[in-house]
Design a protein around this motif. Structure first.
Motif, PDB file in Angstrom:
ATOM      1  N   ALA A 189      -7.946  -3.535   6.901  1.00 23.19           N
ATOM      2  CA  ALA A 189      -7.331  -4.296   8.052  1.00 23.19           C
ATOM      3  C   ALA A 189      -7.828  -5.500   8.358  1.00 23.19           C
ATOM      4  O   ALA A 189      -7.645  -6.288   9.299  1.00 23.19           O
ATOM      5  CB  ALA A 189      -7.224  -3.174   9.119  1.00 23.19           C
ATOM      6  N   GLY A 190      -8.974  -5.830   7.474  1.00 21.76           N
ATOM      7  CA  GLY A 190      -9.810  -7.081   7.897  1.00 21.76           C
ATOM      8  C   GLY A 190     -10.819  -7.099   8.823  1.00 21.76           C
ATOM      9  O   GLY A 190     -11.116  -7.968   9.405  1.00 21.76           O
ATOM     10  N   GLU A 191     -11.105  -5.681   9.366  1.00 17.88           N
ATOM     11  CA  GLU A 191     -11.872  -5.673  10.487  1.00 17.88           C
ATOM     12  C   GLU A 191     -13.435  -5.627  10.209  1.00 17.88           C
ATOM     13  O   GLU A 191     -14.149  -5.718  11.045  1.00 17.88           O
ATOM     14  CB  GLU A 191     -11.646  -4.432  11.355  1.00 17.88           C
TER      15      GLU A 191
ATOM     16  N   PRO B  37       6.627 -12.890   6.457  1.00 12.17           N
ATOM     17  CA  PRO B  37       5.515 -12.289   5.330  1.00 12.17           C
ATOM     18  C   PRO B  37       5.766 -12.897   4.040  1.00 12.17           C
ATOM     19  O   PRO B  37       6.941 -13.027   3.794  1.00 12.17           O
ATOM     20  CB  PRO B  37       5.604 -10.950   5.230  1.00 12.17           C
TER      21      PRO B  37
ATOM     22  N   ARG C 186      -5.889  -5.236   0.402  1.00 10.26           N
ATOM     23  CA  ARG C 186      -6.153  -6.027   1.713  1.00 10.26           C
ATOM     24  C   ARG C 186      -5.064  -7.337   1.918  1.00 10.26           C
ATOM     25  O   ARG C 186      -4.386  -7.600   2.802  1.00 10.26           O
ATOM     26  CB  ARG C 186      -7.247  -6.310   2.104  1.00 10.26           C
ATOM     27  N   GLU C 187      -4.831  -8.077   0.706  1.00 11.20           N
ATOM     28  CA  GLU C 187      -3.985  -8.982   0.532  1.00 11.20           C
ATOM     29  C   GLU C 187      -2.488  -8.725   0.985  1.00 11.20           C
ATOM     30  O   GLU C 187      -1.986  -9.340   1.412  1.00 11.20           O
ATOM     31  CB  GLU C 187      -4.350  -9.823  -0.652  1.00 11.20           C
ATOM     32  N   TRP C 188      -2.127  -7.826   0.104  1.00 15.61           N
ATOM     33  CA  TRP C 188      -0.830  -7.311   0.253  1.00 15.61           C
ATOM     34  C   TRP C 188      -0.434  -6.935   1.736  1.00 15.61           C
ATOM     35  O   TRP C 188       0.795  -6.981   2.092  1.00 15.61           O
ATOM     36  CB  TRP C 188      -0.543  -6.096  -0.624  1.00 15.61           C
ATOM     37  N   THR C 189      -1.565  -6.153   2.401  1.00 15.45           N
ATOM     38  CA  THR C 189      -1.111  -5.554   3.693  1.00 15.45           C
ATOM     39  C   THR C 189      -0.697  -6.892   4.450  1.00 15.45           C
ATOM     40  O   THR C 189      -0.010  -7.015   5.656  1.00 15.45           O
ATOM     41  CB  THR C 189      -1.961  -4.572   4.200  1.00 15.45           C
ATOM     42  N   ARG C 190      -1.803  -7.923   4.349  1.00 18.40           N
ATOM     43  CA  ARG C 190      -1.697  -9.089   5.163  1.00 18.40           C
ATOM     44  C   ARG C 190      -0.122  -9.866   4.986  1.00 18.40           C
ATOM     45  O   ARG C 190       0.337 -10.541   5.701  1.00 18.40           O
ATOM     46  CB  ARG C 190      -2.741 -10.110   4.993  1.00 18.40           C
ATOM     47  N   ALA C 191       0.212  -9.610   3.676  1.00 13.54           N
ATOM     48  CA  ALA C 191       1.597 -10.136   3.384  1.00 13.54           C
ATOM     49  C   ALA C 191       2.592  -9.373   4.039  1.00 13.54           C
ATOM     50  O   ALA C 191       3.978  -9.728   3.605  1.00 13.54           O
ATOM     51  CB  ALA C 191       1.742 -10.338   2.048  1.00 13.54           C
TER      52      ALA C 191
END
Length: 285
Positions: free
Chosen positions: A98-100, A28, A131-136
């Motif tokens: 979650a980007g859904e 990540p 959202r950006e942080w969870t993707r990271a």
């Protein structure tokens, strides 16, 4: 003819599957949490419960809450970032983070006629950053806790206790109007009023409540219950507004209101994220 070690390795890879260096999983990315917040180490203990009292409708308070949550998660603490939004918004929040969902949360609540600052551009930006942080790879989850009702302080406290019971080991960072963040009892209009944070103390004796201090500026707030009372209004400087950071201290003239303060400098009004229309995205199922 005896097969060579290289041909045996190739055969094994064809049968079992081998990852090349190019196919190896990528760790990540390091999340950009922004500058370290002075004094944050005093409150970001494992499984901490921190209540941030805010003035709705500014850029600075949501940004501060987001940064604090990011730094806690970057240190390895699972974080629940609790926002003063209706419980009915939870499915939309989860889908967006979650980007859904295709776009940012957009519902009847975000398009109310009288928008009091809880659905500001800054709040939408907070959700985009989470959202950006969870993707990271950071363990941050957004939690809505406004259960409504006649006694909102009671229902919000009840819902936060329920959320806490399901995640005892997580760090909770709660962003709420600064009256709800008070530890003590009583208000000018009701000397027996128990604020949300006061109702949490028995279950959360280690809770830390912080009031925002600022160097003036402006906020998008509602002075009444109708849309014509909402807009950008000037703010007077509150408290000893120094550099951005957290200070834990109880003043003699306010011994029980809060455990300390967080300073954000001059505040800037953040207008509604969406205009007030009847068009809204249906809640995800």
């Amino acid at each position: 003819m005896r097969p060579s070690p290289r041909s045996l390795l190739l055969a094994t890879c064809l049968l079992a599957g081998c990852r090349t260096a190019r196919e190896a999983p990528v760790p990540p990315a390091k999340a950009d949490c922004g500058p370290v917040i002075p004094g944050m180490e005093a409150v970001l203990k494992p499984a901490a419960f921190v209540v941030l009292g805010e003035i709705h409708g500014t850029r600075e308070a949501p940004d501060f809450a987001a940064r604090l949550a990011c730094h806690a998660a970057a240190a390895g603490q699972p974080v629940r970032l609790a926002l003063e939004l209706p419980l009915e918004e939870q499915a939309r929040l989860d889908a967006f983070v979650a980007g859904e969902s295709e776009g940012p949360p957009d519902s009847a609540f975000w398009r109310r006629e009288a928008q009091d600052g809880r659905t500001s551009e800054a709040m939408r930006h907070l959700l985009e950053r989470v959202r950006e942080w969870t993707r990271a790879g950071l363990p941050v989850r957004v939690v809505a806790f406004d259960a409504g009702g006649k006694d909102r302080d009671d229902t919000m406290a009840t819902w936060l206790r329920q959320a806490r019971s399901e995640a005892r080991g997580d760090t909770f960072i709660v962003l709420v109007g600064n009256l709800h963040a008070r530890r003590d009892v009583g208000a000018p209009w009701d000397d027996k009023l128990q604020f949300m944070t006061h109702r949490l103390l028995e279950a959360e004796p280690g809770l830390v409540s912080l009031d925002v201090v600022n160097a003036g500026g402006s906020a998008w707030v509602c002075r009444g219950m109708t849309a014509d009372t909402c807009g950008q209004h000037p703010l007077r400087s509150r408290g000893e507004a120094g550099a951005t950071g957290i200070t834990l201290q109880k003043k003699a003239e306010d011994p029980d209101g809060y455990d300390g303060t967080y300073a954000v400098g001059p505040m800037t009004a953040s207008p509604p994220a969406f205009s007030a229309t009847s068009t809204a995205t249906p809640a995800p199922h």
